[in-house]
Write a protein that holds these residues in place. Structure first.
Motif, PDB file in Angstrom:
ATOM      1  N   ALA A   9       0.632  -1.274  -0.188  1.00 16.27           N
ATOM      2  CA  ALA A   9      -0.153   0.272  -0.382  1.00 16.27           C
ATOM      3  C   ALA A   9       0.571   1.091  -0.264  1.00 16.27           C
ATOM      4  N   ILE A  10       0.855   2.333  -0.600  1.00 14.58           N
ATOM      5  CA  ILE A  10       1.668   3.428  -0.931  1.00 14.58           C
ATOM      6  C   ILE A  10       0.144   4.524  -0.212  1.00 14.58           C
ATOM      7  N   VAL A  11       1.021   5.161   0.561  1.00 10.17           N
ATOM      8  CA  VAL A  11       0.171   7.073   0.854  1.00 10.17           C
ATOM      9  C   VAL A  11       1.743   7.695   0.587  1.00 10.17           C
ATOM     10  N   GLY A  12       1.410   8.431   0.101  1.00  7.22           N
ATOM     11  CA  GLY A  12       1.510   9.847  -0.312  1.00  7.22           C
ATOM     12  C   GLY A  12       1.918   9.772  -1.781  1.00  7.22           C
ATOM     13  N   PHE A  13       1.860  11.127  -2.538  1.00  5.47           N
ATOM     14  CA  PHE A  13       1.828  11.335  -4.151  1.00  5.47           C
ATOM     15  C   PHE A  13       2.423  12.956  -4.167  1.00  5.47           C
ATOM     16  N   ARG A  14       2.276  12.991  -3.171  1.00  3.23           N
ATOM     17  CA  ARG A  14       3.177  14.829  -3.514  1.00  3.23           C
ATOM     18  C   ARG A  14       4.205  14.774  -3.675  1.00  3.23           C
ATOM     19  N   HIS A  15       5.074  13.548  -4.021  1.00  2.00           N
ATOM     20  CA  HIS A  15       6.803  13.417  -4.351  1.00  2.00           C
ATOM     21  C   HIS A  15       6.739  12.348  -5.714  1.00  2.00           C
TER      22      HIS A  15
END
Length: 141
Positions: A9-15
């Protein structure tokens, strides 16, 4: 031997680098993307436009409490990454984070203690090591 893939699972897509984790799930047989989380409204809209085919959560706590996964990929903004890693470890999840993993020594110590106590792995994305320029440099050296 047929082994089940690890669930990511992936959290945070602002980078932007977090896209490499998404790409890895498409290339590696032993890794499966099962859910994502983005709490920022604008970044979540951009994530939705990618049509990854997995649920998108707007709450990290909800993701941790409702989704069955083994590894959390962390690509959120720098100052929250340590908190994200600590919560994941408390929930028994392995951590694969973009750099930096955290921004304080207190967070780093908590991550060290939790990962050791729970026998969980911590990793950092080092995707640039695989690009052509660096592969050529390694051959030269």
């Amino acid at each position: 031997m047929n082994t089940k893939p690890h669930k990511l699972a992936i959290v945070g897509f602002r980078h932007g680098h977090i896209g490499e984790q998404v790409n890895a799930t498409r290339e590696l047989e032993n890794l499966e993307l099962v859910a994502t989380c983005e709490e920022d409204t604008g970044a979540r809209a951009a994530l939705e436009a990618q049509n990854l085919g997995v649920p998108i959560y707007d709450s990290y706590d909800q993701l941790l409490n409702e989704v069955d996964f083994d590894i959390i990929g962390i690509g959120d903004y720098f100052a929250i990454r340590g908190q994200r890693a600590i919560k994941a470890l408390e929930h028994g999840k392995h951590v694969l984070s973009d750099k930096p993993l955290c921004t304080s020594l207190d967070e780093l110590n908590a991550i060290k203690v939790l990962s050791s106590e729970k026998n969980l792995q911590i990793g950092c994305q080092l995707e640039l090591r695989g690009i052509g320029t660096y592969r050529r440099l390694r051959r030269l050296i």
